[in-house]
Design a protein around this motif. Structure first.
Motif, short mmCIF file in Angstrom:
data_model
loop_
_atom_site.label_atom_id
_atom_site.label_comp_id
_atom_site.label_asym_id
_atom_site.label_seq_id
_atom_site.Cartn_x
_atom_site.Cartn_y
_atom_site.Cartn_z
N HIS A 1 68.41 31.42 -19.78
CA HIS A 1 67.14 32.06 -19.46
C HIS A 1 66.35 32.31 -20.74
O HIS A 1 66.59 33.28 -21.44
CB HIS A 1 67.39 33.35 -18.68
CG HIS A 1 68.17 33.08 -17.43
ND1 HIS A 1 69.51 33.36 -17.31
CD2 HIS A 1 67.81 32.48 -16.27
CE1 HIS A 1 69.93 32.96 -16.12
NE2 HIS A 1 68.92 32.42 -15.49
N HIS B 1 73.17 26.74 -18.08
CA HIS B 1 72.18 27.47 -17.28
C HIS B 1 71.82 28.72 -18.06
O HIS B 1 72.66 29.59 -18.23
CB HIS B 1 72.80 27.81 -15.91
CG HIS B 1 71.92 28.66 -15.05
ND1 HIS B 1 72.31 29.08 -13.81
CD2 HIS B 1 70.69 29.17 -15.24
CE1 HIS B 1 71.35 29.82 -13.27
NE2 HIS B 1 70.36 29.89 -14.13
N LEU C 1 72.44 37.17 -11.08
CA LEU C 1 71.21 36.59 -10.52
C LEU C 1 71.06 36.94 -9.04
O LEU C 1 70.65 36.11 -8.23
CB LEU C 1 71.19 35.08 -10.73
CG LEU C 1 71.34 34.61 -12.17
CD1 LEU C 1 71.36 33.10 -12.25
CD2 LEU C 1 70.21 35.18 -13.05
N HIS D 1 64.38 29.76 -14.74
CA HIS D 1 65.78 29.35 -14.92
C HIS D 1 65.76 27.99 -15.60
O HIS D 1 65.10 27.06 -15.13
CB HIS D 1 66.50 29.27 -13.59
CG HIS D 1 66.49 30.57 -12.84
ND1 HIS D 1 67.52 31.48 -12.91
CD2 HIS D 1 65.57 31.13 -12.03
CE1 HIS D 1 67.24 32.53 -12.16
NE2 HIS D 1 66.04 32.35 -11.61
#
Ligand SMILES: [Cu+2]
Length: 317
Positions: free
Chosen positions: A129, A127, A229, A114
């Motif tokens: 990935h 945020h 998530l 992350h």
């Protein structure tokens, strides 16, 4: 005289807060257990006596998210576009103590790593990935900076060999240009597109506190939150001042495939000290992830959580 007495009390309060903080970050979390405040404080006391030889301030260093190295791993230099003008790529590697790139990562919260990127004032947050090149250990993703500033980059991962869990490493990246920093002020509501969000609950220093995010759209509660998530929403919490990265645990049932939830999502948040905390809530509706930002102050909980430390601490100082 009176002022000196007050100062002394304040110093005692700080000592107690640090004991609590050490207990939470070092003693409770590695076991994967969410303890209540009383247990956290007790474990903290045991851990402190076991580390009597450590120098003052070592408890602070054990907070996650303030160092580029921890648990035997280090975050490499972070490559990214140098200014806000040019689109490019953000890339980095996780290195072992020997300098070798780590290529084996365990899945945690549905991802092997992350990446959190936040500007130093907390005003900008992402945020994301990135993708791993398993031959070189390089993590990368397309990247463009929207605004100038000093950013903190966090990599949150678990090594595949099980030597550590939930490692958080951080680096600072400077992006040139005009900067108008924003001062974080307490904020318990947010508007994101046509969603209105609010956060309730109180943060108490040195213990785990429950916070609940409520989501509505057009004055109707949103009950079609989709799993994201591995939960119905994801919360990142940073301490204003050093941007330490807090432990957050979602509350409630794990999502079932195809299941939805709402309009409330709860978390247990561990604030190590009093002060201001920056909270970023990611949620997914109609396949789209959005982020709402809140700012909540943590209050002192020492008076309401008797643990015995309050009697012991003054004699040593
Ligand atoms: Cu993530």
């Amino acid at each position: 005289m009176h002022a000196a007495g007050r100062l002394g009390l304040y110093a005692i309060g700080l000592v107690i807060a640090f004991v609590g903080a050490y207990g939470i970050s070092a003693a409770v979390i590695p076991a994967g257990v969410v303890a209540d405040g009383t247990e956290a404080a007790r474990d903290g006391g045991a851990a402190m006596s076991g580390h009597a030889a450590m120098t003052d301030g070592s408890q602070d260093a054990s907070l996650p998210g303030v160092s580029m190295s921890a648990d035997g791993y280090a975050l490499s230099a972070v490559a990214s576009p140098a200014s806000t003008d040019e689109p490019g790529e953000l890339a980095f590697r996780i290195l072992t103590t020997g300098g070798e790139p780590l290529t084996d990562f365990a899945v945690s919260h549905e991802k092997r790593l992350h990446l959190i990127v936040v500007r130093g004032d907390g005003a900008l947050f992402r945020h994301v990935h990135p993708t791993l090149d398993t031959t070189t250990g390089t993590w990368s993703l397309p990247w463009q900076w929207d605004e100038a500033g000093t950013y903190r980059v966090y990599a949150d991962f678990t090594p595949g060999d099980g030597t550590a869990e939930g490692v958080v490493l951080t680096r600072t990246v400077h992006i040139a240009g005009e900067l108008a920093p924003v001062r974080a002020e307490p904020t318990r509501s947010a508007i994101v597109d046509d969603f209105a969000l609010s956060i309730t609950g109180d943060l108490t220093a040195g213990t785990a506190s429950e916070l609940t995010v409520s989501i509505s759209r057009g004055n109707e509660p949103v009950t079609e939150l989709e799993p994201y998530l591995g939960a119905f929403g994801h919360l990142v919490a940073l301490r204003d001042g050093d941007l330490a990265y807090l432990h957050v645990h979602p509350q409630g049932e794990d999502p079932q495939p195809g299941g939805t939830s709402g309009a409330d999502v709860s978390f247990m948040v561990e604030a190590p000290t009093t002060g201001r905390y920056l909270l970023y809530f990611d949620f997914q509706v109609d396949g789209q992830v959005r982020t709402a930002a809140f700012v909540v102050d943590a209050e002192s909980g020492q008076r309401s959580t008797p643990t015995g430390h309050g009697d012991e601490a003054p004699h040593g100082h």
